[in-house]
Design an enzyme around this catalytic site. Structure first.
Site, PDB file in Angstrom:
ATOM      1  N   SER A  88     -17.087   5.114 -44.794  1.00 50.02           N
ATOM      2  CA  SER A  88     -15.888   5.960 -44.795  1.00 50.02           C
ATOM      3  C   SER A  88     -16.137   7.295 -44.100  1.00 50.02           C
ATOM      4  CB  SER A  88     -15.422   6.215 -46.227  1.00 50.02           C
ATOM      5  OG  SER A  88     -15.023   5.009 -46.842  1.00 50.02           O
TER       6      SER A  88
ATOM      7  N   SER B 208     -22.125   6.857 -51.786  1.00 54.44           N
ATOM      8  CA  SER B 208     -22.791   6.915 -53.089  1.00 54.44           C
ATOM      9  C   SER B 208     -24.307   6.923 -52.927  1.00 54.44           C
ATOM     10  CB  SER B 208     -22.386   5.716 -53.948  1.00 54.44           C
ATOM     11  OG  SER B 208     -21.002   5.711 -54.189  1.00 54.44           O
TER      12      SER B 208
ATOM     13  N   GLU C 178     -18.805  -6.148 -52.093  1.00 56.51           N
ATOM     14  CA  GLU C 178     -18.544  -4.970 -52.923  1.00 56.51           C
ATOM     15  C   GLU C 178     -17.383  -5.229 -53.868  1.00 56.51           C
ATOM     16  OE1 GLU C 178     -18.020  -0.151 -52.425  1.00 56.51           O
ATOM     17  OE2 GLU C 178     -17.458  -1.455 -50.768  1.00 56.51           O
TER      18      GLU C 178
END
Length: 313
Positions: free
Chosen positions: A48, A81, A164
């Site tokens: 992203s 993350s 995911e």
């Protein structure tokens, strides 16, 4: 085991490892898979961007090939993350801006300690810093760390995105939001005796059981949209469990909302991310509509146009 390490296991083993197994060269599999399996390597996703979240294919981070052996990467990633702990990252970068946005993307395996990589953690509602923004300033990446063919990065990424969504929806408590302690609290403080509350809790219990069966069916069917179905159900169910748990906690929950050790408050705050991570609920509904129900694709005026010619905000 710390939460960060648990997250590392999920990212590395569930997302990155299978993708390297599918798309990697023999050398890449030998270099990276043993460390992933032994939990000796921490990995993150570098997908992203500030201007490319739900529309990931519009990403603008550029990788320019300088010679036969090296690429130079410049750009910014966000919501990565555990990037502040990671040894390596799976990176998507634009390699041919003259192709449509889903084409011209290439995947790389990035050394997070390479010169030009800067990581800044982002503080969440819970006070934790699991998400990060990553800045890439003319980072040199060897071609031996390219994962999959040049300009085929979107197909590589789909392997990871599908894993995911499925991984995030294994059970309703995959994210730590379980109905069992909420039911126990309702019995202890007497709210279970209230007909309306009992009906709401019974409805959530039925949804939890249905999700378990749906997960089993999706795992056997192995359809691309199976993970979207269960991910949508899991994330929204977990939010509802967190909300009703906070409601049952009553004054205690409201009083300790700023205390990260308060389980009811933590679950409520942490659950906000669940309908965003791994693809928003809106994106999951679009995938289900098109790939399961067979509805027409959403209109896209930029389909087929070169990425360079697409207007971006």
């Amino acid at each position: 085991m710390t939460e960060a390490v648990e997250g590392h296991h999920f990212v590395a083993r569930t997302l990155i490892g299978p993708t390297i197994e599918t798309w990697g060269t023999g050398d890449q599999r030998a270099r990276f898979l043993p460390g992933i399996e032994a939990a000796k390597q921490i990995w993150c996703q570098l997908f992203s961007e500030p201007g490319a979240g739900s529309d990931l294919a519009s990403l603008a981070t550029r990788a320019v090939r300088r010679d036969a052996d090296h690429w130079t990467v410049t750009g910014q990633k966000v919501w990565s993350s555990f990037a502040n702990l990671a040894d390596y990252g799976m990176l998507l970068a634009r390699t041919d801006p003259d192709k449509p946005k889903h084409a011209g993307i290439t995947c790389f395996l990035l050394d997070m300690r390479a010169r030009g990589v800067t990581v800044r953690p982002l503080r969440q509602l819970t006070g934790e810093e699991h998400f990060c923004e990553v800045f890439l300033d003319e980072v040199q990446v060897p071609d031996t760390d390219r994962l999959g063919p040049i300009d085929a990065g979107w197909r590589v990424a789909l392997s990871t995105l599908s894993a995911e969504r499925s991984g995030l929806s294994g059970t309703s408590d995959a994210s730590g939001v379980s109905l069992a302690p909420v039911l126990a609290a309702a019995r202890v403080n007497g709210t279970w005796q209230e007909p309306i509350m009992r009906d709401r809790l019974a409805g959530l219990l039925a949804m939890e059981r249905a999700l378990e069966l749906t997960n089993q069916r999706a795992a056997k069917s192995r359809t691309d949209a199976g993970g979207s179905i269960t991910k949508l159900a899991q994330s929204e169910l977990s939010q509802r469990i967190a909300e009703i748990g906070f409601e049952i906690a009553g004054a205690h929950g409201a009083y300790c909302v700023a205390d990260p050790l308060c389980p009811e408050a933590y679950a409520l705050l942490d659950s906000r991310r669940l309908t965003i991570a791994g693809g928003t609920s809106e994106i999951q509904r679009t995938i289900i509509a098109e790939r399961v129900l067979g509805l027409d694709r959403e209109p896209d005026p930029d389909r087929g146009r070169p990425w360079r010619a697409v207007r971006r905000g």
